[in-house]
Design an enzyme around this catalytic site. Sequence first.
Site, short mmCIF file in Angstrom:
data_model
loop_
_atom_site.label_atom_id
_atom_site.label_comp_id
_atom_site.label_asym_id
_atom_site.label_seq_id
_atom_site.Cartn_x
_atom_site.Cartn_y
_atom_site.Cartn_z
N TYR A 156 0.61 -1.18 0.07
CA TYR A 156 0.00 0.00 -0.03
C TYR A 156 0.75 1.22 0.09
O TYR A 156 0.91 2.26 -0.88
CB TYR A 156 -0.91 0.01 1.19
CG TYR A 156 -1.55 1.19 1.22
CD1 TYR A 156 -2.96 1.07 0.47
CD2 TYR A 156 -1.70 2.09 2.44
CE1 TYR A 156 -3.72 2.36 0.59
CE2 TYR A 156 -2.53 3.14 2.19
CZ TYR A 156 -3.62 3.31 1.50
OH TYR A 156 -4.48 4.45 1.46
N LYS A 160 1.42 4.22 -2.95
CA LYS A 160 1.07 5.63 -2.88
C LYS A 160 2.21 6.43 -3.18
O LYS A 160 1.90 7.54 -3.55
CB LYS A 160 0.53 5.86 -1.34
CG LYS A 160 -1.03 5.03 -1.11
CD LYS A 160 -2.15 5.59 -2.10
CE LYS A 160 -3.35 5.08 -1.86
NZ LYS A 160 -4.32 5.63 -2.55
P1 NAD Z 1 -13.19 3.61 1.06
O1 NAD Z 1 -12.60 2.07 1.10
O2 NAD Z 1 -14.14 3.86 1.92
O3 NAD Z 1 -13.62 3.81 -0.47
C1 NAD Z 1 -12.73 3.23 -1.50
C2 NAD Z 1 -13.91 3.36 -2.68
O4 NAD Z 1 -13.16 2.50 -3.82
C3 NAD Z 1 -14.81 2.22 -2.27
O5 NAD Z 1 -16.19 2.81 -2.58
C4 NAD Z 1 -14.49 1.07 -3.23
O6 NAD Z 1 -15.77 0.33 -3.83
C5 NAD Z 1 -13.83 1.71 -4.52
N1 NAD Z 1 -12.83 1.06 -5.10
C6 NAD Z 1 -11.99 0.10 -4.73
N2 NAD Z 1 -11.59 -0.60 -5.77
C7 NAD Z 1 -11.88 -0.19 -6.89
C8 NAD Z 1 -11.71 -0.43 -8.25
N3 NAD Z 1 -10.90 -1.32 -8.63
N4 NAD Z 1 -12.46 0.26 -9.29
C9 NAD Z 1 -13.47 1.24 -8.72
N5 NAD Z 1 -13.39 1.66 -7.48
C10 NAD Z 1 -12.96 0.81 -6.47
O7 NAD Z 1 -11.82 4.41 1.26
P2 NAD Z 1 -11.46 5.99 1.41
O8 NAD Z 1 -11.07 6.05 2.95
O9 NAD Z 1 -12.84 6.56 1.07
O10 NAD Z 1 -10.38 6.23 0.75
C11 NAD Z 1 -10.23 7.00 -0.77
C12 NAD Z 1 -8.91 7.03 -1.31
O11 NAD Z 1 -8.17 7.82 -0.39
C13 NAD Z 1 -8.29 5.73 -1.41
O12 NAD Z 1 -7.34 5.90 -2.64
C14 NAD Z 1 -7.33 5.66 -0.14
O13 NAD Z 1 -6.16 4.75 -0.35
C15 NAD Z 1 -6.96 7.13 0.14
N6 NAD Z 1 -6.69 7.30 1.52
C16 NAD Z 1 -7.45 6.94 2.36
C17 NAD Z 1 -7.16 7.23 3.88
C18 NAD Z 1 -8.06 6.88 4.90
O14 NAD Z 1 -7.50 7.01 6.31
N7 NAD Z 1 -9.22 6.52 4.86
C19 NAD Z 1 -5.93 7.89 4.05
C20 NAD Z 1 -4.91 7.92 3.18
C21 NAD Z 1 -5.42 7.76 1.68
#
Ligand code: NAD
Length: 255
Positions: A156, A160
């Site tokens: 992961y 990133k």
């Molecule tokens: P989440 O898991 O709540 O939402 C992610 C969404 O992406 C889900 O709706 C999922 O169905 C969709 N998804 C997954 N694989 C997919 C694919 N192959 N094609 C299309 N859609 C797909 O996560 P989040 O927390 O809302 O994260 C959003 C972004 O922010 C991600 O890239 C995550 O890595 C990044 N992020 C999140 C955090 C955190 O703490 N929540 C921190 C740093 C970065």
Amino acid sequence: MLPRIALITGASRGIGAAIARRLANDGFDVALNDLSGQIPALESLQKEISSAGRRTYIHTADVSSASKVEDMVDGTVKTLGGIDVMVANAGILGRISPVTECTEDDWDKIMAVNARGVFLCYKYAAKAMIAQGRGGRIIAASSVVGKQAAGLRSAYSASKFVVRGLTQSAAQELAQYGITVNAYAPGPIDTLMMDPVGLDQAAKEAYLNTEIKKTVIGRLGKPEEIASIVSYLASRESAFTTGQTISVNGGQFFD
Ligand code: NAD
């Protein structure tokens, strides 16, 4: 005035849904993407945004598939009349495990969505924006661990870092077309991603508390606190900001 159209991947929930709501509120028509299993949540978001007066379009696609991403961008252009903002937000965390237990399959799955998926979104959005000739904004999800990697999340974290490299490279190529390319680097945000698979309840709580303790603010961030940065990056006034990965992490890391 030209239409302003944004496409957001992974928009059914969490940070993606908050970005879709925020950009709609900013006046964008929005194309909403997620996996086909997320259709009910996408439809409910579509209803909410449409009733607030914005045009919407749902396109389910797995962002790791080139032909599906190409179709998604084409569908957005044909249905809503163009694409001005691409938010490559979809991402997966994968299993929390030491590198010695990260399987090739774990690695490939995480890279397919978080690295290849973002690359494909950049590529096809950039092609459409260049063809349109009215500039654009390309934005993606990196992470605090895309700046300083975390243990137990090797694939992961690496994925990133890829987003930052891609963002810096694409920013240099696309500036000549009036297209800026930036990323956001969230710290721990209160979404389902903070509920990692493969951990029992005690381990989940320990994981959450460790993440919160790393922040100087002392809490999880809200999805809306990421959406507001994306709102700025998507706006016309961010025209002098490109190639950046902007930290929104509660002071978990300073850069
Ligand atoms: P989440 O898991 O709540 O939402 C992610 C969404 O992406 C889900 O709706 C999922 O169905 C969709 N998804 C997954 N694989 C997919 C694919 N192959 N094609 C299309 N859609 C797909 O996560 P989040 O927390 O809302 O994260 C959003 C972004 O922010 C991600 O890239 C995550 O890595 C990044 N992020 C999140 C955090 C955190 O703490 N929540 C921190 C740093 C970065």
